[in-house]
Design an enzyme around this catalytic site. Structure first.
Site, PDB file in Angstrom:
ATOM      1  N   SER A  57      -4.153   7.576   2.135  1.00 30.56           N
ATOM      2  CA  SER A  57      -3.994   8.767   2.949  1.00 30.56           C
ATOM      3  C   SER A  57      -4.030   8.411   4.441  1.00 30.56           C
ATOM      4  O   SER A  57      -3.232   7.598   4.899  1.00 30.56           O
ATOM      5  CB  SER A  57      -5.069   9.790   2.553  1.00 30.56           C
ATOM      6  OG  SER A  57      -4.848  11.039   3.140  1.00 30.56           O
ATOM      7  N   HIS A  90       0.606  10.001   0.932  1.00 27.85           N
ATOM      8  CA  HIS A  90       0.910  11.317   0.359  1.00 27.85           C
ATOM      9  C   HIS A  90       0.987  12.340   1.485  1.00 27.85           C
ATOM     10  O   HIS A  90       0.640  12.055   2.627  1.00 27.85           O
ATOM     11  CB  HIS A  90      -0.114  11.732  -0.700  1.00 27.85           C
ATOM     12  CG  HIS A  90      -1.514  11.929  -0.184  1.00 27.85           C
ATOM     13  ND1 HIS A  90      -2.556  12.296  -0.990  1.00 27.85           N
ATOM     14  CD2 HIS A  90      -2.059  11.812   1.063  1.00 27.85           C
ATOM     15  CE1 HIS A  90      -3.671  12.395  -0.279  1.00 27.85           C
ATOM     16  NE2 HIS A  90      -3.386  12.117   0.961  1.00 27.85           N
TER      17      HIS A  90
END
Length: 199
Positions: free
Chosen positions: A98, A123
């Site tokens: 992330s 993501h």
């Protein structure tokens, strides 16, 4: 409770004890470990600015092992990395997921590394909101704006097309170090310190 090892050094004035992270900071090494949140981000930003004031020409090494965290906290670290004069090399050990992967990609081009068993994950941002419909709509627009900004940052640092970045970030996308290199998040997979700078 986390125990942080101490390092004792002999100086002309006697012994001096440092916690291990403070000692490594003297070597211009910064650790990003665990979830990225505001207090941790403030400490990282302060370390970057301090090292710039110590020597604006000398490289800073950032070691990353993080599952990600708060986007705005991570962006404060990202912006500071881009703002300061010293080059910042990045190295993933363990995981950079992330926001951790964004910071890994944000290192100086040619100086972004990962160890062979590292895991990198990209993501789209996530969030949960409740309240009045109008407030939910405001937050939805904000998260879409943040998504667009994060996509632009990955495009800048990976050299990939926007459509490719968007497609790859649609869901949790886990990568081995070699795949992260192919995607452009890192420049090299290294097994030994001696491998840095060797092609």
């Amino acid at each position: 409770m986390t125990l942080v090892p101490m390092v004792v050094e002999q100086t002309s004035r006697g012994e001096r004890a440092y916690d291990i992270y403070s000692r490594l900071l003297k070597e211009r090494i910064i650790f990003i470990t665990g979830p990225i949140e505001d207090q941790m981000a403030s400490l990282i930003v302060a370390q970057l600015i301090f090292l710039e004031s110590e020597n604006p020409e000398k490289e800073i090494c950032m070691y990353i092992n993080s599952p990600g965290g708060v986007v705005t906290a991570g962006l404060s670290i990202y912006d500071t990395m881009q703002y300061i004069k010293p080059k910042v090399s990045t190295l993933c050990l363990g995981q950079a997921a992330s926001m951790g992967s964004l910071l890994l990609a944000a290192g100086e081009p040619g100086m972004r590394y990962a160890l062979p068993n590292s895991r990198i994950m990209i993501h789209q941002p996530s969030g949960g909101f409740q309240g009045q419909a109008t407030d939910i709509e405001i937050h939805a627009k904000e998260i879409l704006d943040i998504k667009g900004r994060l996509n632009d940052i990955y495009v800048k640092h990976t050299g990939r097309d926007l459509s490719e970045v968007v497609a790859n970030m649609e869901r949790d996308n886990f990568m081995r170090a070699e795949k992260a290199k192919d995607f452009g998040i890192i420049d090299k997979v290294i097994e030994k310190r001696l491998d840095i700078g060797v092609e």
